[in-house]
Design a protein around this motif. Structure first.
Motif, PDB file in Angstrom:
ATOM      1  N   VAL A 197       0.710  -1.672   0.141  1.00  0.00           N
ATOM      2  CA  VAL A 197       0.201  -0.176   0.509  1.00  0.00           C
ATOM      3  C   VAL A 197       0.607   0.981   0.297  1.00  0.00           C
ATOM      4  CG1 VAL A 197      -1.931   1.694   1.251  1.00  0.00           C
ATOM      5  CG2 VAL A 197      -2.056  -1.317   0.979  1.00  0.00           C
TER       6      VAL A 197
ATOM      7  N   LEU B  86      -6.593  -4.871  -3.012  1.00  0.00           N
ATOM      8  CA  LEU B  86      -5.294  -5.407  -2.085  1.00  0.00           C
ATOM      9  C   LEU B  86      -5.485  -7.264  -2.447  1.00  0.00           C
ATOM     10  CD1 LEU B  86      -5.387  -3.478   1.032  1.00  0.00           C
ATOM     11  CD2 LEU B  86      -3.996  -3.850  -1.414  1.00  0.00           C
TER      12      LEU B  86
ATOM     13  N   VAL C 224      -6.335   5.694   2.986  1.00  0.00           N
ATOM     14  CA  VAL C 224      -5.729   5.383   3.411  1.00  0.00           C
ATOM     15  C   VAL C 224      -4.704   6.936   3.506  1.00  0.00           C
ATOM     16  CG1 VAL C 224      -3.174   4.472   2.087  1.00  0.00           C
ATOM     17  CG2 VAL C 224      -4.875   3.276   1.036  1.00  0.00           C
TER      18      VAL C 224
ATOM     19  N   LEU D 118      -1.526   2.724   6.646  1.00  0.00           N
ATOM     20  CA  LEU D 118      -1.182   2.009   5.984  1.00  0.00           C
ATOM     21  C   LEU D 118      -2.061   0.632   7.612  1.00  0.00           C
ATOM     22  CD1 LEU D 118       2.209   2.528   4.991  1.00  0.00           C
ATOM     23  CD2 LEU D 118       0.542   3.270   4.061  1.00  0.00           C
TER      24      LEU D 118
END
Length: 298
Positions: free
Chosen positions: A78, A92, A170, A175
């Protein structure tokens, strides 16, 4: 004309080359083309390294100097997405996730309808087409989402098995936590980003989770050699339970002791070690305060 949104995929791998090849092939052949395919290698053996290097510019290869577990791999993936690309979303998954040809296209169809989201989660199937028990989803009232659900619905959390995360989420929430190492990093992360914007289960987007068997994690029934891994399960669960509202926090903190009692009165192998790992993990969880890293992005 609306500009098409750009997507990076992040695949975390560790010494499962046969599965990885199939997973990457599925991603390289998506109906909705990826802008970047980021492969985070947790210091696998040379066969994996050589294969990934042979792909050249088809992928962005991030090889770590040590195995940081799934949590560390997703943290690095990320971060790479944020710092090295200007893509809108990051998708992901583990290396045993097999995307269907339209998995990403279905996500992007829903993203047009509902652009304000932290994450979108796929319907995860096992190899026989039934729901993958490791990746079951729940409605906001905690009821299990059945296989018959066809509409996208809001959910509190999801796993890192086909999860589309927005760049905005994000930026705001940070993270995944490297120190989780394994287990619960995805639940903690999706609950954290869902406090920024809602998250949704999108059943039209489907993937296959190619695990050896279709069952959830269970210390009671798992093999003795895997007992030490459950330390992370209980430690991490106590940590993320502490971030929840009173009811859900209390329920999550009680659950390890229900497991303890069940194992205590069972005929399971390795009983003494299993009971000890629950106590060790729970105790560590109340003192566990990992740093949540923030990232500015490109």
């Amino acid at each position: 004309m609306t500009e098409q949104k750009k997507v990076s995929a992040v695949v975390v791998t560790y010494n499962r080359l046969d599965l990885l090849k199939k997973s990457l092939d599925a991603l390289l052949n998506q109906e909705y083309a990826l802008s970047h395919l980021i492969v985070v290698d947790n210091n696998s053996e040379n066969d994996t390294k050589e294969y990934l290097e042979s792909l050249g510019d088809k992928i962005d290869y991030v090889r770590l100097n040590e195995n940081l577990g799934g949590a560390g791999g997703f943290n690095r993936g990320v971060r790479y997405f944020m710092e090295e690309t200007d893509d809108d979303y990051v998708w992901l998954m583990d290396d045993d996730t097999m995307a269907h040809p339209d998995s990403l296209a279905k996500f992007m169809e829903y993203a047009k309808e509902q652009p304000e989201f932290s994450f979108l989660a796929s319907k995860v199937l096992w190899t026989d087409g039934s729901l993958a028990k490791m990746n079951v989803m729940h409605y906001m009232n905690n009821r299990l989402i059945p296989a018959t659900e066809t509409k996208a619905v809001q959910t509190r959390n999801a796993t890192f098995v086909s999860l589309l995360v927005s760049r905005v989420a994000v930026q705001e929430a940070g993270l995944p936590i490297t120190n989780f190492f394994i287990w619960g990093d995805d639940i903690e992360y999706t609950e954290r980003i869902a406090r920024v914007l809602p998250g949704y289960f999108v059943p039209s987007s489907q993937v296959t989770h190619a695990t050896k068997a279709n069952f959830g994690s269970s210390l009671l029934n798992d093999s003795a050699d895997r007992t030490p891994r459950y330390y992370y399960h209980y430690r991490n669960k106590i940590y993320y339970a502490r971030q929840r509202d009173w009811y859900r926090k209390t329920r999550a903190e009680v659950r390890p002791w229900l497991d303890y009692v069940q194992i205590l009165f069972s005929k399971t192998d390795n009983k003494k070690e299993k009971l000890a790992i629950i106590k060790k993990g729970v105790k560590a969880g109340f003192a566990f305060n990992p740093v949540v890293e923030k990232v500015e992005g490109k």
